[in-house]
Design an enzyme around this catalytic site. Structure first.
Site, PDB file in Angstrom:
ATOM      1  N   ARG A   1      17.995  -3.739  10.346  1.00  0.00           N
ATOM      2  CA  ARG A   1      17.634  -4.552  11.523  1.00  0.00           C
ATOM      3  C   ARG A   1      18.416  -4.072  12.759  1.00  0.00           C
ATOM      4  NH1 ARG A   1      20.477  -8.964  13.473  1.00  0.00           N
ATOM      5  NH2 ARG A   1      19.300 -10.534  14.651  1.00  0.00           N
TER       6      ARG A   1
ATOM      7  N   ARG B   1      16.596   6.976  -6.155  1.00  0.00           N
ATOM      8  CA  ARG B   1      17.535   8.094  -6.334  1.00  0.00           C
ATOM      9  C   ARG B   1      16.630   9.309  -6.546  1.00  0.00           C
ATOM     10  NH1 ARG B   1      22.337   5.385  -7.170  1.00  0.00           N
ATOM     11  NH2 ARG B   1      22.263   3.520  -8.462  1.00  0.00           N
TER      12      ARG B   1
ATOM     13  N   GLY C   1      21.278   3.334  -4.890  1.00  0.00           N
ATOM     14  CA  GLY C   1      21.214   1.942  -5.357  1.00  0.00           C
ATOM     15  C   GLY C   1      21.186   0.986  -4.172  1.00  0.00           C
TER      16      GLY C   1
ATOM     17  N   ARG D   1      16.676  -2.411  16.060  1.00  0.00           N
ATOM     18  CA  ARG D   1      16.749  -3.123  17.342  1.00  0.00           C
ATOM     19  C   ARG D   1      17.613  -2.394  18.369  1.00  0.00           C
ATOM     20  NH1 ARG D   1      15.931  -9.509  15.739  1.00  0.00           N
ATOM     21  NH2 ARG D   1      13.764  -9.170  15.125  1.00  0.00           N
TER      22      ARG D   1
ATOM     23  N   THR E   1      26.528   0.722  -0.435  1.00  0.00           N
ATOM     24  CA  THR E   1      26.744   0.724  -1.887  1.00  0.00           C
ATOM     25  C   THR E   1      27.685  -0.420  -2.230  1.00  0.00           C
ATOM     26  OG1 THR E   1      27.816   1.871  -3.746  1.00  0.00           O
ATOM     27  CG2 THR E   1      28.555   2.513  -1.565  1.00  0.00           C
TER      28      THR E   1
ATOM     29  N   GLN F   1      24.692  -8.105  -9.956  1.00  0.00           N
ATOM     30  CA  GLN F   1      25.700  -7.782  -8.929  1.00  0.00           C
ATOM     31  C   GLN F   1      25.106  -7.085  -7.717  1.00  0.00           C
ATOM     32  OE1 GLN F   1      29.464  -6.186 -11.239  1.00  0.00           O
ATOM     33  NE2 GLN F   1      27.649  -6.048 -12.512  1.00  0.00           N
TER      34      GLN F   1
ATOM     35  N   ASP G   1      29.755  -0.282  -4.554  1.00  0.00           N
ATOM     36  CA  ASP G   1      30.920   0.262  -5.266  1.00  0.00           C
ATOM     37  C   ASP G   1      32.189   0.411  -4.408  1.00  0.00           C
ATOM     38  OD1 ASP G   1      29.171   0.483  -7.380  1.00  0.00           O
ATOM     39  OD2 ASP G   1      28.841   2.636  -7.136  1.00  0.00           O
TER      40      ASP G   1
ATOM     41  N   ARG H   1      30.455   2.127 -11.105  1.00  0.00           N
ATOM     42  CA  ARG H   1      30.361   3.533 -11.516  1.00  0.00           C
ATOM     43  C   ARG H   1      31.745   4.058 -11.878  1.00  0.00           C
ATOM     44  NH1 ARG H   1      25.826   6.699 -10.960  1.00  0.00           N
ATOM     45  NH2 ARG H   1      24.928   5.352  -9.397  1.00  0.00           N
TER      46      ARG H   1
ATOM     47  N   GLY I   1      24.769   5.632  -0.425  1.00  0.00           N
ATOM     48  CA  GLY I   1      26.085   5.887  -1.003  1.00  0.00           C
ATOM     49  C   GLY I   1      26.404   7.371  -1.073  1.00  0.00           C
ATOM     50  N   ASP I   2      27.341   7.736  -1.943  1.00  0.00           N
ATOM     51  CA  ASP I   2      27.818   9.128  -1.905  1.00  0.00           C
ATOM     52  C   ASP I   2      26.751  10.143  -2.297  1.00  0.00           C
ATOM     53  OD1 ASP I   2      27.962   8.503  -4.598  1.00  0.00           O
ATOM     54  OD2 ASP I   2      29.802   9.653  -4.923  1.00  0.00           O
TER      55      ASP I   2
ATOM     56  N   GLY J   1      41.304 -14.817 -11.246  1.00  0.00           N
ATOM     57  CA  GLY J   1      42.546 -15.035 -12.001  1.00  0.00           C
ATOM     58  C   GLY J   1      42.461 -14.429 -13.393  1.00  0.00           C
ATOM     59  N   ALA J   2      41.910 -13.209 -13.462  1.00  0.00           N
ATOM     60  CA  ALA J   2      41.747 -12.551 -14.776  1.00  0.00           C
ATOM     61  C   ALA J   2      43.103 -12.303 -15.430  1.00  0.00           C
ATOM     62  CB  ALA J   2      41.011 -11.232 -14.592  1.00  0.00           C
TER      63      ALA J   2
ATOM     64  N   ASP K   1      33.191   2.994  -2.909  1.00  0.00           N
ATOM     65  CA  ASP K   1      33.860   4.222  -3.358  1.00  0.00           C
ATOM     66  C   ASP K   1      33.790   5.347  -2.329  1.00  0.00           C
ATOM     67  OD1 ASP K   1      31.149   4.510  -3.566  1.00  0.00           O
ATOM     68  OD2 ASP K   1      31.166   5.462  -5.528  1.00  0.00           O
TER      69      ASP K   1
HETATM   70  O1  F6P Z   1      26.138   2.705  -7.209  1.00  0.00           O
HETATM   71  C1  F6P Z   1      25.760   1.384  -7.380  1.00  0.00           C
HETATM   72  C2  F6P Z   1      25.556   1.063  -8.837  1.00  0.00           C
HETATM   73  O2  F6P Z   1      25.171  -0.281  -8.945  1.00  0.00           O
HETATM   74  C3  F6P Z   1      26.753   1.367  -9.734  1.00  0.00           C
HETATM   75  O3  F6P Z   1      27.738   0.362  -9.663  1.00  0.00           O
HETATM   76  C4  F6P Z   1      26.086   1.474 -11.078  1.00  0.00           C
HETATM   77  O4  F6P Z   1      26.840   2.315 -11.932  1.00  0.00           O
HETATM   78  C5  F6P Z   1      24.778   2.128 -10.740  1.00  0.00           C
HETATM   79  O5  F6P Z   1      24.528   1.852  -9.372  1.00  0.00           O
HETATM   80  C6  F6P Z   1      23.593   1.653 -11.548  1.00  0.00           C
HETATM   81  O6  F6P Z   1      22.496   2.393 -11.139  1.00  0.00           O
HETATM   82  P1  F6P Z   1      20.989   2.083 -11.544  1.00  0.00           P
HETATM   83  O7  F6P Z   1      20.532   0.874 -10.795  1.00  0.00           O
HETATM   84  O8  F6P Z   1      20.246   3.297 -11.139  1.00  0.00           O
HETATM   85  O9  F6P Z   1      20.979   1.832 -13.016  1.00  0.00           O
END
Ligand code: F6P
Length: 322
Positions: free
Chosen positions: A21, A72, A11, A25, A126, A254, A128, A172, A102-103, A186-187, A130
């Protein structure tokens, strides 16, 4: 080291361009040739290699997404796919690879290392956050700011109508975006996969809020075990029918937008360090920033998501949203 390649994978996240960049460079500075690989591992398999120079990464530090595009790749999960990728890396004389992802991307690199002696160094790209081995991943800070900005707007309408909103955010299996953004807005409550979600307990907590408080925002991490914002809203409504409830899924908003200053700085530092790591002979590790310092973590450790969150933060959320 004479020639390296760089790709973005998985992602996209704001700050990937700033990292790219820095990679290009830094390599140019050290007189190392750089090739960009389009569309992540798919481009490695399909031979989508392009020459890059200092100019090809001009005016991208401020741009979201990734100019190399990303994917992906399911083909890279197969031995045939990885064989083709290796043939192309060899064909182009690539001696080292920087992978921004990412992972899933690092797991792919780890698998690849069993059949390929070309060193890979990763930068954590990423939203996330994570990955182990870095305090902040590339894009996480921007994503949180995006959520905060969006929820501030939701709060305006929630207050006007005295409504209870459930806002679902990405992440995720990780609740870090939810937790940090939830604190920032402030949830009234934050529901994350790392802690058990108990609907009855949530209902009690909502009832216990100040009577004068008419709007309420619950942040729900998409990976929360209770099954997403719509399902949770439904369950709560059954017990609190007097509430006027609404659900908003923030979704891919996001992942977009100009990277925050923090993401630009971190991405630049990590891209710079990744090239120098390859030059020092490092391989199969991820560059991260821990306590403001550059650190290297083997891919196998980086991909182990740690579900432990600071319990004090959750306690604080409940107290501060009285
Ligand atoms: O890993 C980043 C992320 O945005 C996660 O937060 C979300 O679950 C996933 O990718 C969504 O993936 P896609 O863009 O393939 O639907």
């Amino acid at each position: 080291m004479k020639k390296i390649a760089v790709l973005t994978s998985g992602g996209d996240s704001p700050g990937m361009n700033a990292c790219l960049r820095a990679v290009v460079r830094t390599a140019v500075y050290h007189k190392i040739e750089v090739m960009g690989i389009m569309h992540g591992y798919n481009g490695m398999i399909k031979d989508e290699f392009i020459k890059m120079d200092a100019k090809s990464v001009a005016s991208i530090i401020n741009r979201g997404g990734t100019i190399l595009k990303t994917a992906r790749s399911t083909e890279f999960m197969t031995t045939e796919g990885r064989d083709k990728a290796l043939t192309n890396l060899k064909k182009h004389g690539i001696e080292g690879v920087v992978i921004i992802g990412g992972d899933g991307s690092f797991k792919g690199a780890l698998e690849f290392s069993t059949m390929c002696d070309i060193p890979f160094v990763g930068c954590p790209g990423t939203i996330d956050n994570d990955l182990q081995g870095t305090d902040f991943t590339i894009g996480y800070d921007t994503a949180i700011n995006t959520v905060v900005e969006a929820v501030d707007k939701i709060r305006d309408t929630a207050e006007s109508h005295d409504r209870l909103f459930f806002v679902e955010v990405m992440g995720r299996d990780a609740g870090l975006i939810a937790l940090r953004a939830g604190i920032g807005v402030g949830a009234e409550s934050i529901l994350i996969p790392e802690t058990k979600t108990d609907i009855d307990d949530l209902v009690v907590r909502l009832k216990n809020k100040r009577k004068s408080k008419t709007s309420k925002i619950i942040i729900v991490a998409e990976g929360d075990e209770a099954g997403g914002a719509f399902k949770i809203a439904q369950e709560v409504k059954k017990q609190l029918p007097e509430y006027d409830t609404r659900v908003t899924i923030l979704g891919h908003i996001q992942r977009g937008g100009n990277p925050s200053a923090m993401d630009r700085v971190n991405s630049s530092r990590m891209g710079f360090a990744a090239v120098e790591a390859l030059m020092q002979g490092k391989k199969n590790c991820m560059v991260g920033i821990i306590n403001k310092k550059i650190e290297y973590t083997p891919f196998e450790n980086a991909v182990k998501h740690n579900p432990e969150l600071d319990p004090d933060l959750m306690r604080m959320v409940n107290i501060l949203s009285m």
